[in-house]
Write a protein that holds these residues in place. Structure first.
Motif, PDB file in Angstrom:
ATOM      1  N   GLY A  22       0.834  -1.190   0.000  1.00 41.90           N
ATOM      2  CA  GLY A  22       0.000   0.000   0.000  1.00 41.90           C
ATOM      3  C   GLY A  22       0.870   1.241   0.000  1.00 41.90           C
ATOM      4  O   GLY A  22       2.099   1.184  -0.116  1.00 41.90           O
ATOM      5  N   LEU A  23       0.207   2.389   0.139  1.00 44.25           N
ATOM      6  CA  LEU A  23       0.894   3.669   0.129  1.00 44.25           C
ATOM      7  C   LEU A  23       0.401   4.517   1.291  1.00 44.25           C
ATOM      8  O   LEU A  23      -0.793   4.543   1.589  1.00 44.25           O
ATOM      9  N   GLU A  24       1.331   5.207   1.920  1.00 42.63           N
ATOM     10  CA  GLU A  24       0.969   6.160   2.960  1.00 42.63           C
ATOM     11  C   GLU A  24       0.940   7.553   2.353  1.00 42.63           C
ATOM     12  O   GLU A  24       1.909   8.000   1.745  1.00 42.63           O
ATOM     13  N   LEU A  25      -0.189   8.244   2.490  1.00 45.89           N
ATOM     14  CA  LEU A  25      -0.310   9.581   1.954  1.00 45.89           C
ATOM     15  C   LEU A  25       0.334  10.591   2.906  1.00 45.89           C
ATOM     16  O   LEU A  25       0.426  10.303   4.103  1.00 45.89           O
TER      17      LEU A  25
ATOM     18  N   LEU B 215       1.103  11.619  -1.186  1.00 42.23           N
ATOM     19  CA  LEU B 215       1.951  11.144  -2.264  1.00 42.23           C
ATOM     20  C   LEU B 215       2.726  12.351  -2.786  1.00 42.23           C
ATOM     21  O   LEU B 215       2.310  13.046  -3.711  1.00 42.23           O
TER      22      LEU B 215
ATOM     23  N   ALA C 137      -4.149   9.675  -5.910  1.00 43.04           N
ATOM     24  CA  ALA C 137      -4.883   8.608  -5.224  1.00 43.04           C
ATOM     25  C   ALA C 137      -5.605   7.720  -6.236  1.00 43.04           C
ATOM     26  O   ALA C 137      -5.612   6.490  -6.111  1.00 43.04           O
TER      27      ALA C 137
ATOM     28  N   ALA D  91      -2.985   5.521  -7.934  1.00 45.65           N
ATOM     29  CA  ALA D  91      -2.564   4.415  -7.065  1.00 45.65           C
ATOM     30  C   ALA D  91      -3.626   3.331  -7.018  1.00 45.65           C
ATOM     31  O   ALA D  91      -3.316   2.132  -7.041  1.00 45.65           O
ATOM     32  N   ASP D  92      -4.883   3.724  -6.961  1.00 46.16           N
ATOM     33  CA  ASP D  92      -5.986   2.761  -6.927  1.00 46.16           C
ATOM     34  C   ASP D  92      -6.041   1.962  -8.225  1.00 46.16           C
ATOM     35  O   ASP D  92      -6.154   0.732  -8.209  1.00 46.16           O
TER      36      ASP D  92
ATOM     37  N   LEU E 106      -4.543   2.594   0.813  1.00 46.83           N
ATOM     38  CA  LEU E 106      -4.071   3.969   0.971  1.00 46.83           C
ATOM     39  C   LEU E 106      -4.271   4.350   2.433  1.00 46.83           C
ATOM     40  O   LEU E 106      -5.384   4.211   2.969  1.00 46.83           O
TER      41      LEU E 106
ATOM     42  N   LEU F 214     -11.566  10.320  -0.291  1.00 46.55           N
ATOM     43  CA  LEU F 214     -10.897   9.179  -0.923  1.00 46.55           C
ATOM     44  C   LEU F 214     -11.875   8.054  -1.233  1.00 46.55           C
ATOM     45  O   LEU F 214     -11.714   7.344  -2.233  1.00 46.55           O
TER      46      LEU F 214
ATOM     47  N   THR G 103     -11.821   6.577  -5.184  1.00 44.79           N
ATOM     48  CA  THR G 103     -11.194   5.270  -5.375  1.00 44.79           C
ATOM     49  C   THR G 103     -12.259   4.191  -5.420  1.00 44.79           C
ATOM     50  O   THR G 103     -13.401   4.409  -5.013  1.00 44.79           O
TER      51      THR G 103
ATOM     52  N   ALA H 181      -8.961   0.129  -3.414  1.00 47.14           N
ATOM     53  CA  ALA H 181      -7.966   0.170  -2.343  1.00 47.14           C
ATOM     54  C   ALA H 181      -8.643   0.280  -0.987  1.00 47.14           C
ATOM     55  O   ALA H 181      -9.593   1.043  -0.806  1.00 47.14           O
TER      56      ALA H 181
END
Length: 337
Positions: free
Chosen positions: A18-21, A23, A54, A57-58, A65, A94, A98, A101
């Motif tokens: 995953g990703l930590e916002l 970005l 976002a 990324a999705d 996220l 979000l 999205t 995610a």
């Protein structure tokens, strides 16, 4: 396991990514120099492209996220505004932009908030996202904030435990239709008070960041996942072994964030940076394989140390790293865009 955790963890035991916002690359050397020249404060990211990134990324297939909860910007002693936006407001947005995610908090400082309002906000995000929400919670570690919220810092451990109890009670559908029964808050069943909406799965998975001033045994018993800070592989082995031992009767996932400075040379060797790695993608894949073998279920990358355009980093991860660690929803095909 809840729908959200099923979307976050691979049934075959492979870790997901995953990703930590936010970005952003506001901790990269080029951006730091530009910010200094322009007099912009450190740790306050640009959010101009937050929705577009976002969505990207999705669509790219990242499993989750994550947003942080930084109630107050402290440029002197902390210097990081986190995701800037208010956590639950940001998550509601979000949820709309999205499709697949999982959305998570890493983590809400529960003692600084009214738990009934957290219960309502969390259930709202859960409903708006179609059950894609994981509530990460923390006890907070900055004493300067507590007096401003009228909360005692030294009793935050007990405040945290009580807050988790309130959340669980508020989300539960009362079997008698009598409403909330929370004697600690002076509420009795005959009042028929309740918190709406209710979570899609009847409750919301809770992950505890760090130890939240609690014992490992309490965390294993009362929450659904461990959200733990990155460690070297030797220390990580000890933590994951302990977690597996404590949750042997009911396995629960071990999640971790990680700073990532992805270098353009795929073969660049991995070196340690604070809370993460500076590496080419080959070294990254090798490190993730080792983390997966140790029992880590999910890794959330924080890309802020990168000097490269965020879109380029996301594209490289999506093309060369995500296929090795696919999310459970990858088989559904790319999200619409």
């Amino acid at each position: 396991m809840s729908t959200a955790l099923n979307r976050l963890t691979h049934p075959g035991g492979r870790l997901t990514l995953g990703l930590e916002l936010p970005l952003d690359n506001d901790w990269g050397q080029s951006r730091l120099a530009a910010d200094r020249r322009a007099g912009r404060p450190f740790g306050v990211p640009s959010l101009d492209a937050h929705a577009r990134l976002a969505r990207l990324a999705d669509r790219s297939g990242f499993a989750a996220l994550w947003v942080r909860d930084v109630p107050l910007y402290d440029p002197v002693h902390f210097g990081d505004a986190g995701s800037v936006f208010e956590t639950f407001t940001h998550l509601g947005h979000l949820a709309a932009v999205t499709e697949r995610a999982v959305l998570g908090t890493a983590a809400v400082v529960l003692p600084l908030r009214r738990p009934l309002l957290v219960a309502k906000a969390a259930a709202t995000v859960d409903a708006l996202s179609g059950g894609r929400f994981v509530l990460g919670l923390a006890s907070g570690d900055r004493p300067v904030e507590y007096p401003l919220f009228g909360v005692e810092f030294t009793t935050r451990a007990e405040t945290f435990r009580t807050g988790v109890e309130v959340l669980r009670t508020a989300w539960a559908t009362p079997p008698t239709g009598q409403g909330l029964d929370l004697p600690r808050l002076g509420l009795t069943p005959d009042r028929r008070l309740d918190v709406l909406p209710k979570p899609i799965d009847g409750t919301i998975p809770i992950a505890v960041a760090g130890n939240a001033q609690q014992s490992p045994e309490w965390i294993a018993e009362h929450v659904d996942a461990s959200l733990n800070y990155p460690r070297d592989l030797g220390a990580l082995r000890l933590k994951t072994e302990q977690w597996r031992r404590l949750t042997a009767d009911r396995p629960k996932p071990y999640l971790t964030p990680m700073m990532l400075d992805l270098l353009p040379d795929p073969a660049a060797p991995a070196t340690t940076i604070r809370l993460g790695l500076r590496t080419g993608r080959e070294g990254l894949v090798e490190h993730l394989e080792k983390m997966s073998a140790l029992g880590v279920a999910h890794v959330a990358f924080n890309l802020r140390p990168n000097d490269r355009p965020v879109e380029d980093v996301l594209a490289e991860l999506a093309d060369h790293v995500l296929p090795r660690f696919p999310s459970p929803t990858a088989a559904e095909g790319p999200a619409e865009g």
